[in-house]
Design an enzyme around this catalytic site. Sequence first.
Site, mmCIF file in Angstrom:
data_model
loop_
_atom_site.group_PDB
_atom_site.id
_atom_site.type_symbol
_atom_site.label_atom_id
_atom_site.label_comp_id
_atom_site.label_asym_id
_atom_site.label_seq_id
_atom_site.Cartn_x
_atom_site.Cartn_y
_atom_site.Cartn_z
ATOM 1 N N THR A 284 12.172 53.159 25.353
ATOM 2 C CA THR A 284 11.254 52.629 24.331
ATOM 3 C C THR A 284 10.600 53.801 23.603
ATOM 4 O OG1 THR A 284 10.910 50.633 25.613
ATOM 5 C CG2 THR A 284 9.256 51.126 23.938
ATOM 6 N N ASN B 253 22.620 44.865 26.317
ATOM 7 C CA ASN B 253 22.024 44.663 27.639
ATOM 8 C C ASN B 253 22.183 43.240 28.172
ATOM 9 O OD1 ASN B 253 20.258 44.543 25.315
ATOM 10 N ND2 ASN B 253 18.680 43.803 26.701
ATOM 11 N N SER C 84 17.614 55.744 29.238
ATOM 12 C CA SER C 84 16.558 55.330 30.159
ATOM 13 C C SER C 84 17.009 55.569 31.597
ATOM 14 C CB SER C 84 16.280 53.840 29.939
ATOM 15 O OG SER C 84 15.375 53.371 30.884
ATOM 16 N N GLY C 85 16.166 56.213 32.406
ATOM 17 C CA GLY C 85 16.555 56.541 33.776
ATOM 18 C C GLY C 85 16.716 55.338 34.688
ATOM 19 N N HIS C 86 15.800 54.353 34.539
ATOM 20 C CA HIS C 86 15.777 53.301 35.566
ATOM 21 C C HIS C 86 16.934 52.319 35.458
ATOM 22 C CE1 HIS C 86 13.915 49.762 33.337
ATOM 23 N NE2 HIS C 86 13.644 50.729 32.487
ATOM 24 N N THR D 107 2.796 67.326 30.020
ATOM 25 C CA THR D 107 3.443 67.932 31.188
ATOM 26 C C THR D 107 4.575 67.034 31.654
ATOM 27 O OG1 THR D 107 1.384 68.992 31.764
ATOM 28 C CG2 THR D 107 3.039 68.831 33.518
ATOM 29 N N CYS E 114 12.873 41.454 29.579
ATOM 30 C CA CYS E 114 11.681 41.254 28.750
ATOM 31 C C CYS E 114 11.576 39.803 28.322
ATOM 32 C CB CYS E 114 11.727 42.126 27.500
ATOM 33 S SG CYS E 114 12.280 43.765 27.835
HETATM 34 N N1 PLP Z 1 17.347 49.405 25.082
HETATM 35 C C1 PLP Z 1 18.079 48.641 25.908
HETATM 36 C C2 PLP Z 1 19.471 48.252 25.505
HETATM 37 C C3 PLP Z 1 17.546 48.198 27.107
HETATM 38 O O1 PLP Z 1 18.286 47.443 27.923
HETATM 39 C C4 PLP Z 1 16.235 48.580 27.443
HETATM 40 C C5 PLP Z 1 15.601 48.057 28.666
HETATM 41 O O2 PLP Z 1 15.713 46.888 28.985
HETATM 42 C C6 PLP Z 1 15.501 49.399 26.573
HETATM 43 C C7 PLP Z 1 16.093 49.780 25.401
HETATM 44 C C8 PLP Z 1 14.114 49.850 26.911
HETATM 45 O O3 PLP Z 1 14.187 50.812 27.938
HETATM 46 P P1 PLP Z 1 12.918 51.360 28.749
HETATM 47 O O4 PLP Z 1 12.645 50.352 29.806
HETATM 48 O O5 PLP Z 1 13.365 52.664 29.349
HETATM 49 O O6 PLP Z 1 11.813 51.561 27.806
#
Ligand code: PLP
Length: 697
Positions: free
Chosen positions: A73, A161, A211-213, A249, A337
Amino acid sequence: MKAEIYLDGNATSAVLPAAVAAAAEAMSHGFGNPSSSHLSGLRARALLESVRARARRLIGSGDGELMFNSGATEGINTAVLSALVHLRERRADGQPIGRWLLCGATEHKAVPESLAHWNRLLGLGLQIRELPVDTEGQHDLAVLRALGPETALLCTMAANNETGVVSDLAGIEAVLAGTTSPALWLVDCVQALGKMPLNLATTRIDYAPFSGHKLNAPKGVGMLWVRRGAPFTPLMVGGGQEAGLRSGTENMAGIAALGAVLEALEDGSFHGPDVLVCLRDRIAGSLRHAFPDLQFNAPIARSLPTTLNFSVLGLSSEDLLNVFDATGMRVSAGSACSAARTLPSHVLRAMQRPDWCSNSAVRLSFGPSVDVETIEAACAAIARCGEVLKRGVCAANALQDGVLQWSDGVHCGWLVIDVASRSCVAIDPPARLVSGIAESVRAQGLTLLTTLGTDNDTEAARSRLALCDALSDVCITHLGADALGWPTSDETFGLTSSVNVSAVRLGCQLLVRLPASDGHVAYLLGSTGKGMTMPDECRFAFIGTVAPAAFPDGLFGPDTLLCPSRTKGAALPATTTHARYLLQTGQPGAAPQQLVAAALPAFLQSHPQALLIDVRDAREHSAGGGLHLHGWPALNVPMAALTAAAERWLHGERRPILLVCRSGQRAEQAAAWLGRIGYAPVWHLVGGLAQAEARQA
Ligand code: PLP
């Protein structure tokens, strides 16, 4: 506790043990600040740069910039800000910048929201347009061709996603080149990393957030790649970290963990595409076998090998998710989300999937670190869910006398069932639930005596007819009934008067009709007593849209359940005269009490009389193999059957009741409602079975 089968990898993923260890090391021994010039700082800097170098190799970074940040994000916002600041400067210089901020119709919400936010804040006034996708989720290149020359910024994603659809980035690039488009290009690579090859420097892409997670690193760490020479404006300024591109940091624990994940990816510890395709196909086969009516919402061959999005005719996403969850399988209805906001999927809408597919969509996703045992366990769980749902243990659960509530959130219908005579009567069936009601009646081998309405509303009349049609082979009165479904002849079944049918008998229960105001009618249900035209005691009154106050005083008992045909937003819309009295006299009713999972064993010991009630749907209850908490068996009374159960409880010995469900939400609603109608004592388990089962383990 049931073993958890986590298949919601596109929402987030478990942190790799090696990543946990790397984060712990970075927080303990290697806690230095990479900006410090002493040895501790230098060690941290070395780690930071080694992770960056590895990341650069894996994404084919070339001479582009790669900065660490908090996640995608932030990366998306930084990229959009950078592009838009540049466009504003160009316009201020009198140069043409184009008209469109073009955004793929299936982008993650972070993209269109960032576009709208920065466009407004920077006062650019450019027009945000959606780039449509076709029914397979691929961007419409003809539209791109038409808009390309006037596009200032294009935002597309590498892989979706919700559906896993992989975009044709080469095709998009060719169109941009062919139309000599001036567009800057942001490609959201969040779902692509580790699941498909990336070679950013060989493309025209300007910005690529990660995104790491989503790939076994912790939440709160991510990366943004920026082509060398692409416009850049930092989102955050301050200490000048990350070569001034992103101050603050560095999150060294997160970066160290990400480094461990990237190491596993680079050294081949994760599954490659071929293995992932096999695992995905194995799950797809299990799904097809368990749910013959299943449809995949995206073409499998053009999707990530780690994502399946499917729908099952006749079952809502919620039905499916609840049953999957009860077997320990964690999947989702779409993006994490929108799951929280319960909005219909904008992705499936953009792909023009039929409404039933959107309403029934389930996303199953895993990552390249998945183990084969998880896939095997998932296949077994899928088979079990298929069995449970096939058995048709529909909302009605085990066949029981009583009244079942069928509500679609706005309308509310009721099914009166008599087990002994295997007959039922439907009252005010909501249009959207007709097929579900029909399926339930059929699955339980019931005969539908008639379908009644409480007023002359044409829509309602249409759904009554639809239900009679759907059950024409097991419906008795559809020929001999008046406009509201009331039987006009008693030839075929247990009606009590031969001239003017004044009551319908369902075994030992009697249903009578009562004219209300303005052509409305109500129906009263009670047990047959001495008289054959009026129930002895009115247990339920089906009052349609007529206000309870409009009925004569004394017609209903204090605890008669008054069942309306509109929910007015309530999960449990029935009320009683006693509840109305409590409300009118400013008495809140008995307040339900909260029980936290830690206090459950003590509660059960000190309340040996307590009824433990599982308010989950019958399918969820049985998919989990019933429910025992600390050795106590729970009785399954789904929300749909709670009105009938409450009627029995109100007339019984008032044992303490503890309500439980999956997350605690339904149990809380049910407890509040029982309190309102004057039942006490009631508790509800806070945090639901998720908390209780974890403690039981
Ligand atoms: N873009 C996509 C395609 C995603 O699947 C997600 C997370 O669901 C994001 C952006 C946002 O990522 P983050 O959770 O690292 O902000």
